[in-house]
Write an enzyme that holds these catalytic residues in place. Structure first.
Site, mmCIF file in Angstrom:
data_model
loop_
_atom_site.group_PDB
_atom_site.id
_atom_site.type_symbol
_atom_site.label_atom_id
_atom_site.label_comp_id
_atom_site.label_asym_id
_atom_site.label_seq_id
_atom_site.Cartn_x
_atom_site.Cartn_y
_atom_site.Cartn_z
ATOM 1 N N LYS A 53 -43.628 5.131 -2.017
ATOM 2 C CA LYS A 53 -43.569 6.575 -2.297
ATOM 3 C C LYS A 53 -44.007 6.839 -3.733
ATOM 4 O O LYS A 53 -44.763 7.761 -4.004
ATOM 5 C CB LYS A 53 -42.155 7.117 -2.018
ATOM 6 C CG LYS A 53 -41.843 7.153 -0.522
ATOM 7 C CD LYS A 53 -40.384 7.426 -0.178
ATOM 8 C CE LYS A 53 -40.183 7.303 1.340
ATOM 9 N NZ LYS A 53 -38.806 7.491 1.778
ATOM 10 N N GLN A 97 -32.954 7.783 -0.837
ATOM 11 C CA GLN A 97 -33.418 6.885 0.217
ATOM 12 C C GLN A 97 -32.243 6.490 1.117
ATOM 13 O O GLN A 97 -31.182 6.091 0.641
ATOM 14 C CB GLN A 97 -34.077 5.643 -0.411
ATOM 15 C CG GLN A 97 -34.717 4.696 0.592
ATOM 16 C CD GLN A 97 -35.907 5.287 1.346
ATOM 17 O OE1 GLN A 97 -36.584 6.183 0.858
ATOM 18 N NE2 GLN A 97 -36.148 4.800 2.547
ATOM 19 N N ASP A 120 -36.711 16.140 1.874
ATOM 20 C CA ASP A 120 -36.484 15.486 3.167
ATOM 21 C C ASP A 120 -36.071 16.499 4.242
ATOM 22 O O ASP A 120 -35.905 16.126 5.400
ATOM 23 C CB ASP A 120 -35.354 14.450 3.043
ATOM 24 C CG ASP A 120 -35.876 13.042 2.848
ATOM 25 O OD1 ASP A 120 -36.938 12.730 3.405
ATOM 26 O OD2 ASP A 120 -35.216 12.270 2.135
#
Ligand code: GUN
Length: 287
Positions: A53, A97, A120
């Protein structure tokens, strides 16, 4: 005739090219898009995902802030880090994460992120907006899959779509995105009876189980010319695999995604896109 491979690397690159231009635009307006990531512990797969990422952000000119926390981090400590990132005007996107170590509660952690920085799409606010067709920030894997359908001009209206996943990151957001396109969507999961029957009746199957010891989607489980999207990635017999027996299925399907090189690159590309969206939102709100 064999089906068409949906190449996530090519489609992700087209998204990244657009993001790169948007980053340039934002910079001319004095906004330097910035993504902060939080990784707790030393799980090698999660560490690799976060590294990928960061690398992708660098490719398109997005600044990153990297928070690597000890495996024993407490809920109070991670809450404080998120609160500080929420207040930091130089940060536009925040990604925690997943999965988290056992002592940390996933919902308490992710729902603390400011909805405007929730790249997200996991906060109750953004998840709720999605059910009402109003979301600006949508979970990256589902929106990446929608981008793949778009790229190949796959019309979803009236299609019978079977999802094999019901998670907050994949199955639930996908359900709403597909419904918006007038598909008929069935969500299957570990307790579904006659999964094979559901799969055999599907025009499109999107599968995200991630354990080849428990489940493999084989060609006898799909109908001719079905479209197969494989979200899973796991290590099996020393290879990276998804849920799908790709080599055999591509002989029967009209389209299928490989693993690796399918959905994975799309998840990263859509994270970049969401970071740009979050940076634009912040400028509209005039922080
Ligand atoms: N772990 C696996 N996939 C994801 C994702 O899309 N977002 C986050 N935050 N964690 C993940």
């Amino acid at each position: 005739m064999a089906g068409i491979k949906i190449d996530g690397k090519i489609i992700a690159q087209s998204v990244k090219d657009r993001v790169k231009k948007a980053v340039h635009e934002l910079k001319t307006q004095g906004i330097s898009p910035c993504l902060a990531t939080i990784l707790v512990g030393v799980d090698p797969a999660s560490a690799t995902y976060v590294k990928n990422k960061h690398r992708a952000c660098e490719e398109v000119g997005i600044i990153t802030k990297d928070h690597k926390l000890d495996v024993n981090t407490t809920q109070i400590q991670i809450n404080e880090i998120i609160e500080n990132l929420n207040k930091d005007n130089s940060v536009h996107g925040i990604l925690v994460q997943l999965p988290l170590p056992k002592q940390l509660d996933e919902f308490s952690t992710t729902s603390r992120i400011s909805p405007l920085k929730d790249v997200d799409g996991l906060t109750p606010h953004n998840a709720g907006l999605l059910t009402m067709k109003k979301a600006a920030l949508v979970a990256c894997t589902p929106s990446g899959i929608m981008e793949m359908f778009d790229y190949h001009n796959i019309d979803l209206e009236g299609k019978n779509i079977v999802l094999i996943n019901r998670s907050n990151l994949v199955g639930k957001p996908l359900y709403h995105l597909l419904l918006e396109k007038n598909a008929t969507v069935i969500t299957c999961h570990s307790r579904t009876k006659n999964l094979k029957g559901f799969c055999q009746s599907a025009d499109i199957i999107i599968t995200a189980v991630g354990d080849r010891n428990k489940f493999t989607l084989t060609s006898d489980m799909i109908k001719d010319k079905a479209i197969i999207i494989d979200v899973a990635i796991s290590r099996f017999q020393d290879k990276l695999v998804g849920d799908v027996d790709y080599e055999k299925i591509i002989e029967k399907a009209s389209f299928a995604t490989p693993v690796p090189g399918g959905v994975g690159p799309m998840t990263v590309a859509m994270l970049l896109k969401n970071t740009i969206t979050a940076a634009s939102l912040s400028s509209q709100i005039g922080r």
